[in-house]
Design an enzyme around this catalytic site. Structure first.
Site, short mmCIF file in Angstrom:
data_model
loop_
_atom_site.label_atom_id
_atom_site.label_comp_id
_atom_site.label_asym_id
_atom_site.label_seq_id
_atom_site.Cartn_x
_atom_site.Cartn_y
_atom_site.Cartn_z
N HIS A 156 33.10 32.73 10.16
CA HIS A 156 33.88 32.28 11.32
C HIS A 156 35.33 32.01 10.91
CE1 HIS A 156 30.33 32.39 13.68
NE2 HIS A 156 29.74 31.36 13.11
N LEU A 171 52.47 38.57 26.19
CA LEU A 171 51.01 38.69 26.28
C LEU A 171 50.37 37.53 27.05
CD1 LEU A 171 48.35 40.03 25.22
CD2 LEU A 171 48.59 38.57 23.19
N ASP A 209 32.36 40.09 17.46
CA ASP A 209 31.00 39.83 16.96
C ASP A 209 30.87 40.25 15.49
OD1 ASP A 209 28.38 39.00 17.11
OD2 ASP A 209 27.64 40.85 18.04
C1 IPE Z 1 28.63 37.32 21.89
O1 IPE Z 1 28.11 37.42 20.62
C2 IPE Z 1 29.45 36.07 22.03
C3 IPE Z 1 30.68 36.04 21.27
C4 IPE Z 1 31.18 36.99 20.54
C5 IPE Z 1 31.41 34.80 21.37
P1 IPE Z 1 26.63 36.92 20.27
O2 IPE Z 1 26.46 37.14 18.82
O3 IPE Z 1 26.42 35.53 20.78
O4 IPE Z 1 25.75 37.91 21.14
P2 IPE Z 1 24.21 38.32 21.00
O5 IPE Z 1 23.42 37.05 20.88
O6 IPE Z 1 24.08 39.15 19.77
O7 IPE Z 1 23.92 39.10 22.24
C1 IPE Z 2 30.66 36.18 16.49
O1 IPE Z 2 29.97 36.31 15.30
C2 IPE Z 2 31.17 34.78 16.75
C3 IPE Z 2 30.38 34.04 17.74
C4 IPE Z 2 29.41 34.49 18.45
C5 IPE Z 2 30.74 32.67 17.94
P1 IPE Z 2 28.44 35.90 15.17
O2 IPE Z 2 28.37 34.48 14.74
O3 IPE Z 2 27.68 36.24 16.40
O4 IPE Z 2 28.00 36.85 13.97
P2 IPE Z 2 26.63 37.64 13.85
O5 IPE Z 2 26.48 38.45 15.09
O6 IPE Z 2 25.55 36.62 13.69
O7 IPE Z 2 26.82 38.49 12.65
MG MG Z 3 26.66 37.86 17.01
#
Ligand code: IPE
Ligand code: IPE
Ligand code: MG
Length: 250
Positions: A41, A135, A24
Site C-alpha cells: 500500500h 486536473l 489493484d
Molecule cells: C477494488 O479492489 C477496490 C480498490 C482498488 C480500492 P479489490 O481488491 O477490493 O477488489 P476485489 O475484491 O478483488 O474484487
Molecule cells: C488495491 O490493492 C488497494 C485496495 C484495494 C485498498 P489490494 O490490497 O486489493 O491488493 P491485492 O489485490 O490483494 O493484491
Molecule cells: Mg485487490
C-alpha cells in the site's frame, strides 16, 4: 512539472476526458517481494503520486482513483487502519503540491463511519482546492457504486415527498445530478491494474459506455508509460454508443 494554480491548461482534444482507475494489486506486489501487505500500500501511494503528475502532464481534465471500497472493511482491522492512515499521510504530504499544480480534489464515498480526523482532512482538502483550473481529481474512498445509486434514489424520493420534484421529470441526466459525481463527465476510460477483470462496485452508473483497459501489472508498478499506453489504446478503440461510427462505418 510545477505550474501555477492560476493558469488553466488546454485539455487534449482526442484523448480521454475522464480516466477512472481501479488501483489493484498492492497486496500481491508486496507478497511477491516477501513484504507485508502494508508495504504494497505504501508503494501504491508513490504510484498515485507519479500517476497524478502524469495525468497532469497528459492534460487529462478529470480522473477518479478508487482507493478504498465499501467492501474493503471486510479486511483485517489492521489493514483497514493502515489504509486509513495512508490516506491521511497522502493528504498531509501532498495537498500543497496538488494545490500548487492547480488540481481540484474531491473525495466521494460515505463519510459515515470514518474517523473525525479523516473527515476534517477531506473537507479541508476540498475547500482549499475548490475551483482550481487543471486536473479535477476525485478520490473514491469508502465508496461503493450500488450504495451511491441507493443514496441518489433516497434523495430523489425525499425531493418527491417534499414536493420539490415531479416524478415525471426524472430522466437519466437528472438522476445523474443526484450522484456523487455530479458535474463531472462520465469516465470514458477505466483502467484496472493487477490483471483482475471486474468493476468491483466502482462507478456502476457512470461507466455505462466507458472503454475498459486491463493492465497486467500490480498497481505499485504502474508508470507514466503505462498511462500513456492506456491512453493510446483508448484512442484506437471505436466507440459507437449503440449507433454506428460515422467516420468508420457510416
Ligand atoms: C477494488 O479492489 C477496490 C480498490 C482498488 C480500492 P479489490 O481488491 O477490493 O477488489 P476485489 O475484491 O478483488 O474484487
Ligand atoms: C488495491 O490493492 C488497494 C485496495 C484495494 C485498498 P489490494 O490490497 O486489493 O491488493 P491485492 O489485490 O490483494 O493484491
Ligand atoms: Mg485487490
Amino acid at each position: 512539472m510545477h505550474r501555477s494554480a492560476q493558469t488553466a491548461l488546454e485539455p487534449s482534444a482526442d484523448g480521454p476526458q475522464h480516466i477512472a482507475i481501479i488501483m489493484d494489486g498492492n497486496g500481491r506486489w508486496a507478497k511477491a517481494r516477501g513484504l507485508p501487505r502494508v508495504m504494497g500500500h505504501r508503494a501504491g501511494v508513490q504510484a498515485v503520486r507519479n500517476c497524478v503528475r502524469a495525468l497532469g502532464d497528459a492534460r487529462v481534465p478529470c480522473a477518479t482513483l478508487y482507493s478504498f471500497s465499501s467492501e474493503n472493511w471486510k479486511r483485517p482491522a489492521s489493514e483497514v487502519s493502515d489504509l486509513m492512515g495512508l490516506l491521511k499521510e497522502y493528504i498531509k504530504a501532498d495537498l500543497a503540491e496538488l494545490h500548487h499544480n492547480g488540481v481540484e480534489v474531491r473525495i466521494i464515498g460515505t463519510r459515515h463511519g470514518l474517523d473525525p480526523e479523516i473527515i476534517q482532512l477531506i473537507e479541508a482538502t476540498e475547500t482549499t482546492t475548490r475551483g482550481n483550473p487543471n486536473l479535477k481529481l476525485t478520490i473514491a474512498f469508502n465508496y461503493g457504486g450500488q450504495n451511491e445509486i441507493v443514496e441518489a434514489s433516497r434523495r430523489i424520493a425525499m425531493d418527491v415527498l417534499a414536493g420539490r420534484l415531479d416524478p415525471q421529470a426524472l430522466s437519466v441526466p437528472l438522476f445523474a445530478r443526484y450522484l456523487a459525481t455530479d458535474g463531472l463527465p462520465d469516465p470514458d476510460l477505466v483502467i484496472r491494474t493487477s490483471g483482475e477483470k471486474r468493476l468491483s462496485n466502482f462507478l456502476l452508473w457512470q461507466t455505462a459506455y466507458a472503454e475498459l483497459v486491463f493492465v497486467d501489472k500490480f498497481w505499485p508498478d504502474f508508470s507514466a508509460a503505462d498511462l500513456s499506453d492506456a491512453i493510446s489504446e483508448f484512442k484506437r478503440r471505436t466507440r459507437r454508443f449503440g449507433g454506428l461510427n460515422a467516420a468508420r462505418e457510416g
